[in-house]
Design a protein around this motif. Structure first.
Motif, PDB file in Angstrom:
ATOM      1  N   ASP A  66     -11.558 -38.454  14.482  1.00 14.10           N
ATOM      2  CA  ASP A  66     -12.880 -37.869  14.284  1.00 14.10           C
ATOM      3  C   ASP A  66     -13.945 -38.961  14.189  1.00 14.10           C
ATOM      4  O   ASP A  66     -15.015 -38.845  14.783  1.00 14.10           O
ATOM      5  N   LYS A  67     -13.646 -40.024  13.477  1.00 18.54           N
ATOM      6  CA  LYS A  67     -14.596 -41.134  13.339  1.00 18.54           C
ATOM      7  C   LYS A  67     -14.847 -41.805  14.692  1.00 18.54           C
ATOM      8  O   LYS A  67     -15.995 -42.122  15.035  1.00 18.54           O
ATOM      9  N   GLU A  70     -17.089 -39.568  16.691  1.00 19.53           N
ATOM     10  CA  GLU A  70     -18.473 -39.636  16.209  1.00 19.53           C
ATOM     11  C   GLU A  70     -19.170 -40.903  16.701  1.00 19.53           C
ATOM     12  O   GLU A  70     -20.342 -40.860  17.091  1.00 19.53           O
ATOM     13  N   ILE A  73     -19.888 -40.305  20.350  1.00 20.54           N
ATOM     14  CA  ILE A  73     -21.002 -39.371  20.501  1.00 20.54           C
ATOM     15  C   ILE A  73     -22.328 -40.092  20.289  1.00 20.54           C
ATOM     16  O   ILE A  73     -23.269 -39.935  21.081  1.00 20.54           O
ATOM     17  N   ASP A  74     -22.403 -40.873  19.224  1.00 23.54           N
ATOM     18  CA  ASP A  74     -23.645 -41.624  18.962  1.00 23.54           C
ATOM     19  C   ASP A  74     -23.977 -42.554  20.123  1.00 23.54           C
ATOM     20  O   ASP A  74     -25.131 -42.658  20.532  1.00 23.54           O
ATOM     21  N   ILE A 138     -18.343 -34.645  22.979  1.00 23.24           N
ATOM     22  CA  ILE A 138     -18.958 -33.647  22.089  1.00 23.24           C
ATOM     23  C   ILE A 138     -18.040 -32.438  21.944  1.00 23.24           C
ATOM     24  O   ILE A 138     -17.837 -31.921  20.842  1.00 23.24           O
ATOM     25  N   HIS A 141     -14.936 -33.228  19.762  1.00 24.50           N
ATOM     26  CA  HIS A 141     -15.307 -33.339  18.351  1.00 24.50           C
ATOM     27  C   HIS A 141     -15.559 -31.967  17.741  1.00 24.50           C
ATOM     28  O   HIS A 141     -15.033 -31.655  16.670  1.00 24.50           O
ATOM     29  N   SER A 142     -16.336 -31.140  18.408  1.00 28.06           N
ATOM     30  CA  SER A 142     -16.698 -29.845  17.814  1.00 28.06           C
ATOM     31  C   SER A 142     -15.545 -28.843  17.859  1.00 28.06           C
ATOM     32  O   SER A 142     -15.411 -28.012  16.962  1.00 28.06           O
ATOM     33  N   THR A 145     -11.257 -31.903  16.187  1.00 27.90           N
ATOM     34  CA  THR A 145     -11.146 -32.758  15.006  1.00 27.90           C
ATOM     35  C   THR A 145     -12.096 -32.359  13.890  1.00 27.90           C
ATOM     36  O   THR A 145     -11.715 -32.380  12.723  1.00 27.90           O
ATOM     37  N   HIS A 146     -13.310 -31.985  14.214  1.00 28.20           N
ATOM     38  CA  HIS A 146     -14.280 -31.644  13.177  1.00 28.20           C
ATOM     39  C   HIS A 146     -13.815 -30.427  12.374  1.00 28.20           C
ATOM     40  O   HIS A 146     -14.001 -30.363  11.165  1.00 28.20           O
TER      41      HIS A 146
END
Length: 184
Positions: A66-67, A70, A73-74, A138, A141-142, A145-146
């Motif tokens: 997840d990290k 992220e 994504i950034d 994205i 993640h959504s 894992t999120h």
């Protein structure tokens, strides 16, 4: 809405459905191959067991992935925003690609050009590639894992697709999770 019907009407419908199911069973049972029937039945029991049991999640690994997502994504959203578009907005992606001189196809009956994955993967342009990668990260993640952070198990509903005979899962579709073994 079934809740607004009188109980007698609902009961009659249930009885009729059960009678039809029994008639179909009695009519079709003689033509069913017993070996295939037993295999399918055993297979469905395993699918039900998997659905109820779920899959145990390694929270340390889920948090690590997840990290990483992220951070990705950034990074990708930062690139996209610096270029003046959002990869999740079809209109903005279409505008940026059109501005770069790329002619986009239009699907029949649609009022806007197509910028879906099937279209973008055939466009030889860094903006298209960046959009695909950003959307993929994205989505991972959504979708996975999120939602799994802090949970000990993840659950899905498995079933056998009647048309193809393949296994399908709903809710969390585990069959589309990338393994991370292949590049990209």
């Amino acid at each position: 809405d079934m809740t607004e019907l009188p109980p007698a009407v609902v009961a009659e419908k249930c009885c009729r459905d059960a009678s039809v199911a029994m008639e179909l069973y009695q009519k079709l049972r003689p033509v069913v191959n017993n070996k295939h029937y037993e295999l399918d039945r055993d297979y469905l029991v395993k699918l039900l067991h998997m659905s109820h049991r779920g899959i145990k999640l390694d929270q340390d690994l889920v948090a690590k992935i997840d990290k990483e997502l992220e951070i990705d994504i950034d990074l990708y959203l930062g690139y996209c925003h610096a270029m003046g578009f959002s990869p999740t907005s079809n209109d903005q992606v279409a505008y940026m690609l059109s501005s770069a001189g790329i002619f986009l196809p239009w699907k029949r009956g649609h009022t806007k050009p197509s910028v879906d994955e099937a279209t973008l993967k055939y466009i030889d342009n860094p903006l298209a590639a960046l959009t695909l990668v950003a959307r993929k990260v994205i989505k991972l993640h959504s979708t996975y894992t999120h939602k799994w952070l802090g949970k000990t198990r993840a659950y899905s509903h498995f079933r056998q697709d009647a048309a193809t005979g393949r296994t399908r899962s709903s809710d969390d579709n585990w069959q589309n999770i990338p393994t991370g073994r292949n590049p990209g």
